[in-house]
Design a protein around this motif. Structure first.
Motif, PDB file in Angstrom:
ATOM      1  N   ARG A  94       0.838  -1.200   0.000  1.00  0.00           N
ATOM      2  CA  ARG A  94       0.000   0.000   0.000  1.00  0.00           C
ATOM      3  C   ARG A  94       0.876   1.254   0.000  1.00  0.00           C
ATOM      4  NH1 ARG A  94      -4.793  -0.035   4.244  1.00  0.00           N
ATOM      5  NH2 ARG A  94      -5.317   1.776   2.943  1.00  0.00           N
ATOM      6  N   LEU A  95       1.972   1.206   0.751  1.00  0.00           N
ATOM      7  CA  LEU A  95       2.900   2.335   0.771  1.00  0.00           C
ATOM      8  C   LEU A  95       3.540   2.525  -0.605  1.00  0.00           C
ATOM      9  CD1 LEU A  95       4.578   4.529   2.159  1.00  0.00           C
ATOM     10  CD2 LEU A  95       6.169   2.748   2.895  1.00  0.00           C
ATOM     11  N   VAL A  96       3.988   1.423  -1.215  1.00  0.00           N
ATOM     12  CA  VAL A  96       4.621   1.505  -2.530  1.00  0.00           C
ATOM     13  C   VAL A  96       3.620   2.000  -3.578  1.00  0.00           C
ATOM     14  CG1 VAL A  96       5.746   0.184  -4.360  1.00  0.00           C
ATOM     15  CG2 VAL A  96       6.301  -0.287  -1.956  1.00  0.00           C
ATOM     16  N   TYR A  97       2.384   1.544  -3.454  1.00  0.00           N
ATOM     17  CA  TYR A  97       1.343   2.001  -4.381  1.00  0.00           C
ATOM     18  C   TYR A  97       1.178   3.519  -4.274  1.00  0.00           C
ATOM     19  CZ  TYR A  97      -3.148   2.315  -6.801  1.00  0.00           C
ATOM     20  OH  TYR A  97      -4.152   2.656  -7.683  1.00  0.00           O
ATOM     21  N   ALA A  98       1.185   4.046  -3.031  1.00  0.00           N
ATOM     22  CA  ALA A  98       1.050   5.491  -2.837  1.00  0.00           C
ATOM     23  C   ALA A  98       2.243   6.232  -3.443  1.00  0.00           C
ATOM     24  CB  ALA A  98       0.945   5.797  -1.348  1.00  0.00           C
ATOM     25  N   VAL A  99       3.444   5.648  -3.323  1.00  0.00           N
ATOM     26  CA  VAL A  99       4.634   6.277  -3.900  1.00  0.00           C
ATOM     27  C   VAL A  99       4.548   6.275  -5.420  1.00  0.00           C
ATOM     28  CG1 VAL A  99       7.134   6.068  -4.165  1.00  0.00           C
ATOM     29  CG2 VAL A  99       6.086   5.693  -1.921  1.00  0.00           C
ATOM     30  N   ILE A 100       4.114   5.141  -6.006  1.00  0.00           N
ATOM     31  CA  ILE A 100       3.986   5.069  -7.466  1.00  0.00           C
ATOM     32  C   ILE A 100       2.970   6.092  -7.964  1.00  0.00           C
ATOM     33  CG2 ILE A 100       3.184   3.603  -9.359  1.00  0.00           C
ATOM     34  CD1 ILE A 100       4.380   1.214  -7.864  1.00  0.00           C
ATOM     35  N   HIS A 101       1.853   6.198  -7.256  1.00  0.00           N
ATOM     36  CA  HIS A 101       0.818   7.166  -7.645  1.00  0.00           C
ATOM     37  C   HIS A 101       1.375   8.600  -7.588  1.00  0.00           C
ATOM     38  CE1 HIS A 101      -2.882   9.624  -7.141  1.00  0.00           C
ATOM     39  NE2 HIS A 101      -3.366   8.748  -8.025  1.00  0.00           N
ATOM     40  N   PHE A 102       2.172   8.877  -6.547  1.00  0.00           N
ATOM     41  CA  PHE A 102       2.781  10.209  -6.401  1.00  0.00           C
ATOM     42  C   PHE A 102       3.766  10.471  -7.545  1.00  0.00           C
ATOM     43  CE2 PHE A 102       6.571  12.489  -4.839  1.00  0.00           C
ATOM     44  CZ  PHE A 102       6.021  13.753  -4.640  1.00  0.00           C
ATOM     45  N   LEU A 103       4.610   9.492  -7.856  1.00  0.00           N
ATOM     46  CA  LEU A 103       5.595   9.667  -8.927  1.00  0.00           C
ATOM     47  C   LEU A 103       4.925   9.828 -10.279  1.00  0.00           C
ATOM     48  CD1 LEU A 103       8.328   7.058  -7.885  1.00  0.00           C
ATOM     49  CD2 LEU A 103       8.382   9.535  -7.570  1.00  0.00           C
ATOM     50  N   ARG A 104       3.819   9.110 -10.506  1.00  0.00           N
ATOM     51  CA  ARG A 104       3.085   9.231 -11.773  1.00  0.00           C
ATOM     52  C   ARG A 104       2.545  10.654 -11.931  1.00  0.00           C
ATOM     53  NH1 ARG A 104       3.572   6.362 -15.961  1.00  0.00           N
ATOM     54  NH2 ARG A 104       3.158   4.399 -14.852  1.00  0.00           N
ATOM     55  N   GLU A 105       2.027  11.205 -10.857  1.00  0.00           N
ATOM     56  CA  GLU A 105       1.517  12.585 -10.903  1.00  0.00           C
ATOM     57  C   GLU A 105       2.652  13.566 -11.201  1.00  0.00           C
ATOM     58  OE1 GLU A 105      -2.261  12.524  -7.795  1.00  0.00           O
ATOM     59  OE2 GLU A 105      -0.282  13.112  -7.080  1.00  0.00           O
ATOM     60  N   GLN A 106       3.792  13.351 -10.578  1.00  0.00           N
ATOM     61  CA  GLN A 106       4.917  14.252 -10.781  1.00  0.00           C
ATOM     62  C   GLN A 106       5.450  14.181 -12.205  1.00  0.00           C
ATOM     63  OE1 GLN A 106       6.229  16.451  -8.354  1.00  0.00           O
ATOM     64  NE2 GLN A 106       4.304  15.847  -7.360  1.00  0.00           N
ATOM     65  N   SER A 107       5.450  12.990 -12.786  1.00  0.00           N
ATOM     66  CA  SER A 107       5.980  12.819 -14.146  1.00  0.00           C
ATOM     67  C   SER A 107       5.130  13.516 -15.198  1.00  0.00           C
ATOM     68  CB  SER A 107       6.089  11.327 -14.484  1.00  0.00           C
ATOM     69  OG  SER A 107       4.805  10.746 -14.597  1.00  0.00           O
ATOM     70  N   GLN A 108       3.903  13.806 -14.854  1.00  0.00           N
ATOM     71  CA  GLN A 108       2.997  14.452 -15.810  1.00  0.00           C
ATOM     72  C   GLN A 108       2.968  15.973 -15.654  1.00  0.00           C
ATOM     73  OE1 GLN A 108      -0.688  12.441 -15.028  1.00  0.00           O
ATOM     74  NE2 GLN A 108      -0.041  10.528 -16.040  1.00  0.00           N
ATOM     75  N   MET A 109       3.794  16.483 -14.729  1.00  0.00           N
ATOM     76  CA  MET A 109       3.829  17.927 -14.516  1.00  0.00           C
ATOM     77  C   MET A 109       4.829  18.576 -15.468  1.00  0.00           C
ATOM     78  SD  MET A 109       3.648  18.068 -10.335  1.00  0.00           S
ATOM     79  CE  MET A 109       3.670  19.855 -10.320  1.00  0.00           C
ATOM     80  N   ASP A 110       4.555  19.828 -15.833  1.00  0.00           N
ATOM     81  CA  ASP A 110       5.409  20.536 -16.792  1.00  0.00           C
ATOM     82  C   ASP A 110       6.678  21.091 -16.156  1.00  0.00           C
ATOM     83  OD1 ASP A 110       3.504  20.070 -18.734  1.00  0.00           O
ATOM     84  OD2 ASP A 110       2.441  21.972 -18.363  1.00  0.00           O
TER      85      ASP A 110
ATOM     86  N   VAL B 185      11.196   5.518 -15.187  1.00  0.00           N
ATOM     87  CA  VAL B 185      12.063   4.372 -14.880  1.00  0.00           C
ATOM     88  C   VAL B 185      11.895   3.964 -13.422  1.00  0.00           C
ATOM     89  CG1 VAL B 185      14.463   3.622 -14.651  1.00  0.00           C
ATOM     90  CG2 VAL B 185      13.751   4.935 -16.665  1.00  0.00           C
ATOM     91  N   ALA B 186      11.815   4.947 -12.530  1.00  0.00           N
ATOM     92  CA  ALA B 186      11.624   4.658 -11.111  1.00  0.00           C
ATOM     93  C   ALA B 186      10.313   3.936 -10.869  1.00  0.00           C
ATOM     94  CB  ALA B 186      11.677   5.960 -10.304  1.00  0.00           C
ATOM     95  N   ILE B 187       9.258   4.372 -11.569  1.00  0.00           N
ATOM     96  CA  ILE B 187       7.946   3.726 -11.423  1.00  0.00           C
ATOM     97  C   ILE B 187       8.009   2.277 -11.881  1.00  0.00           C
ATOM     98  CG2 ILE B 187       5.578   3.732 -12.315  1.00  0.00           C
ATOM     99  CD1 ILE B 187       5.816   6.814 -12.448  1.00  0.00           C
ATOM    100  N   GLN B 188       8.649   2.058 -13.022  1.00  0.00           N
ATOM    101  CA  GLN B 188       8.761   0.697 -13.559  1.00  0.00           C
ATOM    102  C   GLN B 188       9.547  -0.208 -12.611  1.00  0.00           C
ATOM    103  OE1 GLN B 188      10.394   0.963 -17.522  1.00  0.00           O
ATOM    104  NE2 GLN B 188       8.785   2.352 -18.237  1.00  0.00           N
ATOM    105  N   CYS B 189      10.603   0.337 -12.007  1.00  0.00           N
ATOM    106  CA  CYS B 189      11.409  -0.456 -11.069  1.00  0.00           C
ATOM    107  C   CYS B 189      10.574  -0.871  -9.857  1.00  0.00           C
ATOM    108  CB  CYS B 189      12.628   0.333 -10.622  1.00  0.00           C
ATOM    109  SG  CYS B 189      13.881   0.558 -11.908  1.00  0.00           S
ATOM    110  N   LEU B 190       9.807   0.051  -9.304  1.00  0.00           N
ATOM    111  CA  LEU B 190       8.969  -0.253  -8.149  1.00  0.00           C
ATOM    112  C   LEU B 190       7.889  -1.275  -8.511  1.00  0.00           C
ATOM    113  CD1 LEU B 190       8.568   3.321  -6.596  1.00  0.00           C
ATOM    114  CD2 LEU B 190       9.827   1.397  -5.619  1.00  0.00           C
ATOM    115  N   GLU B 191       7.284  -1.106  -9.670  1.00  0.00           N
ATOM    116  CA  GLU B 191       6.240  -2.045 -10.089  1.00  0.00           C
ATOM    117  C   GLU B 191       6.810  -3.449 -10.279  1.00  0.00           C
ATOM    118  OE1 GLU B 191       3.142   0.897 -12.517  1.00  0.00           O
ATOM    119  OE2 GLU B 191       4.735  -0.150 -13.607  1.00  0.00           O
TER     120      GLU B 191
END
Length: 304
Positions: A6-22, A34-40
């Motif tokens: 659940r913690l890792v899922y929250a981190v992945i969700h946070f990183l996904r949001e950050q990757s879509q920011m300008d 790459v970080a998201i893929q490694c965690l998944e």
């Protein structure tokens, strides 16, 4: 494992949001992917595993946790005695800056009573004891600090100073060498080691009688300096010195081969010694003990 996922899922969700920011460059966004893929891959989860989602966002959870911890006073996270001991240590440090060494010793002693397993308190008290010329007590405190933390370089350095002050030069050299092993770039340890080594060479050189006296240590002794300055203000001593200088300039009395001057010099020396005895009997006793120990060292090894 479910809480970890659940913690890792929250981190992945946070990183996904950050990757879509300008605010990030394309290269930085790629690094986030790459970080998201490694965690998944490692935790075998994806954003499709919505059952792992928390009701709070990761930033919100973090902020709430920080605020909660900030509201807790230090005494809630540390035993009361440890907190008070650290406060006493700070008070002792302030007394050291003010050169109020007796008060510093008292503060460090009270800190040790509250937290006897803190090497810093013993080492700080050793520094204060040395300032008060209580060198043997300083050595004991350094030994206590080292017993708690064998890699505490400052304790070895301060023990070297105390050992040098009681003429235990060989042990002082060993202490400084250990301090330098732990802190090789410390210039103070390097210079003090050279001093201790030189003193060791001086006392190890042949003297014939074994009764050589370390005049340099005597002259540099703060108690001797203070006493000498006080004596030179004494009118009787000033009169003695004036008489000796007059005799030296006038030369020996005619027909007696200088015996009159020699007698005056001996008499002046006796009076000077009496003045020293009255001014600082403790220093006289130290000098006597020093000579006795140097005499006995030729036949008996000291054990402590």
């Amino acid at each position: 494992m479910s809480s970890v996922k659940r913690l890792v899922y929250a981190v992945i969700h946070f990183l996904r949001e950050q990757s879509q920011m300008d605010t990030f460059t394309p290269d930085e966004q790629e690094s986030l992917e790459v970080a998201i893929q490694c965690l998944e891959t490692v935790f075998k989860i994806t954003l499709e595993d919505t059952h792992l989602a928390s009701s709070q966002h990761l930033i919100e959870m973090f902020t709430n946790s920080i605020q909660k911890n900030d509201m807790l006073p230090l005494s809630h996270s540390l035993p009361e005695g440890v907190v008070k001991a650290d406060q006493l240590k700070d008070e002792g440090n302030n007394h050291m800056k003010e050169e109020n060494y007796g008060a510093a010793v008292d503060c460090y002693t009270r800190a040790i009573e509250l937290d006897p397993n803190n090497a810093v308190y013993y080492c700080n008290r050793a520094a204060a004891q040395s300032k008060l010329n209580n060198f043997r007590e300083a050595i004991k405190d350094c030994e206590s600090a080292i017993a708690i933390d064998p890699k505490y370089s400052k304790a070895y350095g301060r023990m070297g100073l105390a050992l040098t002050s009681v003429n235990k030069y060989e042990e002082a050299v060993t202490s400084y060498q250990k301090a330098l092993d732990l802190d090789p770039e410390n210039d103070s340890y390097k210079s003090n080691l050279k001093i201790a080594e030189q003193k060791l060479r001086d006392v190890s050189s042949p003297t014939g009688t074994g009764l050589s006296f370390d005049m340099a240590s005597l002259i540099n002794n703060p108690a001797f300096i203070s006493m000498a300055a006080s004596l030179m203000q004494n009118p009787q001593i000033q009169q003695l010195m004036s008489g000796m200088m007059s005799n030296a300039i006038g030369g020996p009395a005619a027909g007696v081969g200088g015996l009159s001057d020699l007698s005056s010099l001996i008499h002046a020396g006796q009076q000077f010694a009496q003045q020293i005895q009255q001014q600082n009997p403790e220093l006289i006793e130290q000098l006597r003990n020093h000579i006795r120990s140097r005499y006995l060292s030729g036949s008996t090894e000291e054990h402590s």
